[in-house]
Design an enzyme around this catalytic site. Structure first.
Site, PDB file in Angstrom:
ATOM      1  N   ARG A  64      -3.516   6.470   1.239  1.00 30.41           N
ATOM      2  CA  ARG A  64      -4.062   7.677   1.879  1.00 30.41           C
ATOM      3  C   ARG A  64      -3.147   8.361   2.888  1.00 30.41           C
ATOM      4  O   ARG A  64      -3.436   9.458   3.324  1.00 30.41           O
ATOM      5  CB  ARG A  64      -5.403   7.341   2.539  1.00 30.41           C
ATOM      6  CG  ARG A  64      -6.515   7.142   1.534  1.00 30.41           C
ATOM      7  CD  ARG A  64      -7.694   6.440   2.156  1.00 30.41           C
ATOM      8  NE  ARG A  64      -7.295   5.091   2.545  1.00 30.41           N
ATOM      9  CZ  ARG A  64      -8.100   4.204   3.109  1.00 30.41           C
ATOM     10  NH1 ARG A  64      -9.348   4.531   3.362  1.00 30.41           N
ATOM     11  NH2 ARG A  64      -7.670   3.009   3.423  1.00 30.41           N
ATOM     12  N   ARG A  95      -6.524  11.222  -6.111  1.00 25.71           N
ATOM     13  CA  ARG A  95      -7.808  10.516  -5.991  1.00 25.71           C
ATOM     14  C   ARG A  95      -8.965  11.493  -6.115  1.00 25.71           C
ATOM     15  O   ARG A  95      -9.974  11.192  -6.764  1.00 25.71           O
ATOM     16  CB  ARG A  95      -7.893   9.759  -4.668  1.00 25.71           C
ATOM     17  CG  ARG A  95      -9.082   8.816  -4.656  1.00 25.71           C
ATOM     18  CD  ARG A  95      -9.252   8.089  -3.361  1.00 25.71           C
ATOM     19  NE  ARG A  95      -9.629   8.996  -2.286  1.00 25.71           N
ATOM     20  CZ  ARG A  95     -10.066   8.611  -1.101  1.00 25.71           C
ATOM     21  NH1 ARG A  95     -10.165   7.329  -0.822  1.00 25.71           N
ATOM     22  NH2 ARG A  95     -10.377   9.483  -0.180  1.00 25.71           N
ATOM     23  N   ASP A 148      -6.729  -2.951  -7.583  1.00 21.56           N
ATOM     24  CA  ASP A 148      -7.270  -3.599  -6.385  1.00 21.56           C
ATOM     25  C   ASP A 148      -7.602  -5.053  -6.694  1.00 21.56           C
ATOM     26  O   ASP A 148      -7.908  -5.388  -7.843  1.00 21.56           O
ATOM     27  CB  ASP A 148      -8.524  -2.883  -5.881  1.00 21.56           C
ATOM     28  CG  ASP A 148      -8.827  -3.257  -4.437  1.00 21.56           C
ATOM     29  OD1 ASP A 148      -8.222  -2.670  -3.527  1.00 21.56           O
ATOM     30  OD2 ASP A 148      -9.638  -4.186  -4.219  1.00 21.56           O
ATOM     31  N   TYR A 178     -14.779 -12.110  -0.237  1.00 27.06           N
ATOM     32  CA  TYR A 178     -15.499 -10.861  -0.545  1.00 27.06           C
ATOM     33  C   TYR A 178     -16.691 -11.129  -1.464  1.00 27.06           C
ATOM     34  O   TYR A 178     -17.751 -10.520  -1.315  1.00 27.06           O
ATOM     35  CB  TYR A 178     -14.545  -9.840  -1.194  1.00 27.06           C
ATOM     36  CG  TYR A 178     -13.550  -9.276  -0.203  1.00 27.06           C
ATOM     37  CD1 TYR A 178     -13.888  -8.211   0.626  1.00 27.06           C
ATOM     38  CD2 TYR A 178     -12.278  -9.819  -0.074  1.00 27.06           C
ATOM     39  CE1 TYR A 178     -12.982  -7.697   1.550  1.00 27.06           C
ATOM     40  CE2 TYR A 178     -11.361  -9.324   0.844  1.00 27.06           C
ATOM     41  CZ  TYR A 178     -11.719  -8.261   1.649  1.00 27.06           C
ATOM     42  OH  TYR A 178     -10.828  -7.764   2.567  1.00 27.06           O
ATOM     43  N   ARG A 180       0.819  -1.220   0.000  1.00 26.79           N
ATOM     44  CA  ARG A 180       0.000   0.000   0.000  1.00 26.79           C
ATOM     45  C   ARG A 180       0.847   1.263   0.000  1.00 26.79           C
ATOM     46  O   ARG A 180       0.492   2.263   0.624  1.00 26.79           O
ATOM     47  CB  ARG A 180      -0.947   0.033   1.212  1.00 26.79           C
ATOM     48  CG  ARG A 180      -2.058  -0.988   1.179  1.00 26.79           C
ATOM     49  CD  ARG A 180      -3.203  -0.534   0.293  1.00 26.79           C
ATOM     50  NE  ARG A 180      -4.167  -1.608   0.121  1.00 26.79           N
ATOM     51  CZ  ARG A 180      -5.276  -1.734   0.809  1.00 26.79           C
ATOM     52  NH1 ARG A 180      -5.604  -0.832   1.703  1.00 26.79           N
ATOM     53  NH2 ARG A 180      -6.082  -2.743   0.590  1.00 26.79           N
TER      54      ARG A 180
HETATM   55  O1  CP3 Z   1      -0.113  -1.941  -2.349  1.00 26.91           O
HETATM   56  C1  CP3 Z   1      -0.364  -1.025  -3.156  1.00 26.91           C
HETATM   57  O2  CP3 Z   1      -0.027   0.153  -2.973  1.00 26.91           O
HETATM   58  C2  CP3 Z   1      -1.031  -1.381  -4.469  1.00 26.91           C
HETATM   59  C3  CP3 Z   1      -2.443  -1.185  -4.542  1.00 26.91           C
HETATM   60  C4  CP3 Z   1      -3.354  -2.083  -3.717  1.00 26.91           C
HETATM   61  C5  CP3 Z   1      -4.594  -1.619  -3.194  1.00 26.91           C
HETATM   62  N1  CP3 Z   1      -5.249  -2.691  -2.657  1.00 26.91           N
HETATM   63  C6  CP3 Z   1      -5.064  -0.240  -3.266  1.00 26.91           C
HETATM   64  C7  CP3 Z   1      -6.159   0.181  -2.370  1.00 26.91           C
HETATM   65  C8  CP3 Z   1      -3.250  -3.429  -3.389  1.00 26.91           C
HETATM   66  C9  CP3 Z   1      -2.094  -4.408  -3.634  1.00 26.91           C
HETATM   67  C10 CP3 Z   1      -4.472  -3.807  -2.748  1.00 26.91           C
HETATM   68  C11 CP3 Z   1      -4.746  -5.181  -2.313  1.00 26.91           C
HETATM   69  C12 CP3 Z   1      -5.986  -5.456  -1.596  1.00 26.91           C
HETATM   70  N2  CP3 Z   1      -7.212  -4.871  -1.749  1.00 26.91           N
HETATM   71  C13 CP3 Z   1      -6.126  -6.493  -0.648  1.00 26.91           C
HETATM   72  C14 CP3 Z   1      -5.042  -7.476  -0.269  1.00 26.91           C
HETATM   73  C15 CP3 Z   1      -4.011  -6.889   0.609  1.00 26.91           C
HETATM   74  C16 CP3 Z   1      -4.478  -6.546   1.983  1.00 26.91           C
HETATM   75  O3  CP3 Z   1      -4.488  -5.339   2.282  1.00 26.91           O
HETATM   76  O4  CP3 Z   1      -4.809  -7.464   2.755  1.00 26.91           O
HETATM   77  C17 CP3 Z   1      -7.451  -6.472  -0.186  1.00 26.91           C
HETATM   78  C18 CP3 Z   1      -8.042  -7.389   0.870  1.00 26.91           C
HETATM   79  C19 CP3 Z   1      -8.136  -5.457  -0.901  1.00 26.91           C
HETATM   80  C20 CP3 Z   1      -9.572  -5.100  -0.824  1.00 26.91           C
HETATM   81  C21 CP3 Z   1      -9.770  -3.713  -0.381  1.00 26.91           C
HETATM   82  N3  CP3 Z   1      -9.476  -2.610  -1.133  1.00 26.91           N
HETATM   83  C22 CP3 Z   1     -10.269  -3.273   0.865  1.00 26.91           C
HETATM   84  C23 CP3 Z   1     -10.687  -4.199   1.987  1.00 26.91           C
HETATM   85  C24 CP3 Z   1     -10.268  -1.900   0.835  1.00 26.91           C
HETATM   86  C25 CP3 Z   1     -10.824  -0.982   1.899  1.00 26.91           C
HETATM   87  C26 CP3 Z   1      -9.903  -0.858   3.026  1.00 26.91           C
HETATM   88  C27 CP3 Z   1      -9.165   0.415   2.933  1.00 26.91           C
HETATM   89  O5  CP3 Z   1      -7.942   0.413   3.150  1.00 26.91           O
HETATM   90  O6  CP3 Z   1      -9.834   1.432   2.653  1.00 26.91           O
HETATM   91  C28 CP3 Z   1      -9.730  -1.476  -0.416  1.00 26.91           C
HETATM   92  C29 CP3 Z   1      -9.508  -0.093  -0.867  1.00 26.91           C
HETATM   93  C30 CP3 Z   1      -8.130   0.261  -1.309  1.00 26.91           C
HETATM   94  N4  CP3 Z   1      -7.334  -0.497  -2.111  1.00 26.91           N
HETATM   95  C31 CP3 Z   1      -7.461   1.489  -1.030  1.00 26.91           C
HETATM   96  C32 CP3 Z   1      -6.240   1.443  -1.704  1.00 26.91           C
HETATM   97  C33 CP3 Z   1      -5.185   2.533  -1.768  1.00 26.91           C
HETATM   98  C34 CP3 Z   1      -8.025   2.644  -0.236  1.00 26.91           C
HETATM   99  C35 CP3 Z   1      -9.024   3.312  -1.119  1.00 26.91           C
HETATM  100  C36 CP3 Z   1      -9.118   4.787  -0.927  1.00 26.91           C
HETATM  101  O7  CP3 Z   1      -8.293   5.525  -1.485  1.00 26.91           O
HETATM  102  O8  CP3 Z   1     -10.053   5.182  -0.234  1.00 26.91           O
END
Ligand code: CP3
Length: 344
Positions: free
Chosen positions: A29, A38, A75, A152, A25
């Site tokens: 944010r 964003r 994602d 999910y 990540r």
């Molecule tokens: O790592 C990186 O920087 C690359 C991008 C990336 C994102 N999600 C961007 C993201 C990667 C590799 C993921 C993987 C992901 N997404 C996983 C597996 C890794 C982990 O964290 O366990 C999972 C379970 C998801 C599903 C997901 N996406 C959830 C549960 C959420 C909400 C939780 C949160 O952090 O808000 C997301 C949203 C998400 N994916 C964000 C980002 C940067 C936040 C979105 C925003 O900008 O509001």
């Protein structure tokens, strides 16, 4: 060999004096520039599907910190969407999807040869990045592992114990297995196309592997990942693969062989000393600083970072967090972590 990028050298099994470093990540944010881009895109999903802006946020942490790898901004839930699930994000809560409960719903998912239509902007992001990244920076593509994606798709949201997915697995095994198969096939296609577009490494995130116990861990974390790895290896033999079965605990032992992956990513639930003895003997490991250190910083961060580097210094190691950096992290602590890894 020495001309090669550091992450590729570690993935090939080389022990380096300083481990290469990137961060789960790393575009997110906690960075003001991410929030600005964003906002420009409108929302998270619009950002994912806008190749120019998705490439821009992928590059932001590279410009700021000089990480050794960039991870594609996308994602794991884009694949379910391409398979036909509805997907939206509720601010402050997380993802929501239409749910899967019956065989008819699984059969009504879009065939795997039709997913690329939805996912083509993601491949375009990869193409842009392979042209724009600094020569020494490795581009990592990724997807979710079938079990994590299924949790999910079945529950329609994140769940603390993955209860609905366990219930479907235990009560309607045929529906669950059909869904896992469809996701597995989709994941092979999705990752293969990312590699075609220029991803140099791919990572499979099994974030909820820790809730699979006993034989279930073998059947629904190890086996589908092994199937993905072996399909990708036959199509792209030179592309290294990182597997991240988060929460595997003592089951991390032996996973290089069982999953066929070039690198096993560790969460912070296992100590680096234990991992050196039991996991790193099988190949490259990645990890595993606890992400709360990115909030608290200070001497604890420095000490813990050094301990991990020391413990894993006798084998191939890529430094990373044990899970993604959180939005409340202080960007200065990321620099402190990098300086500690590189400066001793
Ligand atoms: O790592 C990186 O920087 C690359 C991008 C990336 C994102 N999600 C961007 C993201 C990667 C590799 C993921 C993987 C992901 N997404 C996983 C597996 C890794 C982990 O964290 O366990 C999972 C379970 C998801 C599903 C997901 N996406 C959830 C549960 C959420 C909400 C939780 C949160 O952090 O808000 C997301 C949203 C998400 N994916 C964000 C980002 C940067 C936040 C979105 C925003 O900008 O509001």
């Amino acid at each position: 060999m020495s001309q090669q990028k550091t992450i590729l050298r570690a993935l090939a099994g080389e022990t380096l004096p300083t481990p290469p470093i990137w961060m789960m990540r790393q575009a997110g944010r906690y960075l003001p520039e991410y929030k600005a881009t964003r906002a420009q895109a409108g929302d998270f999903l619009s950002l994912c599907y806008n190749p120019e802006l998705a490439a821009e946020v992928t590059l932001q942490p590279i410009r700021r910190y000089d990480f050794d790898a960039a991870i594609l901004f996308a994602d794991i839930l884009l694949l379910p969407q391409a398979l036909g699930a509805d997907l939206w994000f509720v601010t402050g809560e997380g993802p929501r999807l239409s749910t899967i409960e019956t065989m008819e719903q699984v059969e009504n998912l879009r065939p795997v040869d039709e997913i690329d239509e939805t996912l083509s902007p993601i491949y375009e992001t990869v193409r842009i990045l392979s042209g724009e990244l600094p020569k020494k920076t490795t581009l990592i593509g990724f997807a979710g592992a079938p079990w994590t994606v299924a949790t999910y798709m079945i529950a329609g949201q994140g769940t603390p114990d993955q209860g609905p997915a366990h219930a479907l697995k235990d009560q309607h095994r045929d529906v669950f297995v059909a869904l896992m198969d469809r996701i597995t096939e989709g994941t092979i296609e999705y990752l293969s196309r990312q590699i075609d577009a220029g991803a140099e490494v791919v990572k499979v995130f099994d974030s909820w592997a820790g809730s699979l116990k006993g034989q279930d861990f073998q059947d629904f974390s190890v086996a589908p990942i092994r199937r993905i790895v072996s399909a990708l290896k036959s199509r792209h033999p030179d592309t290294p693969i990182i597997a991240f079965p988060r929460g595997a605990g003592s089951k991390y032992e032996g996973l290089h062989v069982e999953m066929g992956a070039d690198c096993i990513a560790l969460d912070e639930g296992v100590s680096a000393e234990w991992a050196a003895k039991h996991v790193q003997i099988g190949g490259c490991v990645q990890g595993n600083l606890a992400s709360p250190h990115m909030v608290t910083g200070g001497e604890d961060l420095v000490r813990e970072t050094r301990e991990i580097c020391d413990a894993l210094s006798n084998g191939p190691h890529i430094f990373n967090l044990g899970h993604g950096i959180t939005p409340d992290a202080n960007p200065d602590n990321v620099q402190l972590m990098i300086d500690t890894v590189r400066g001793g």
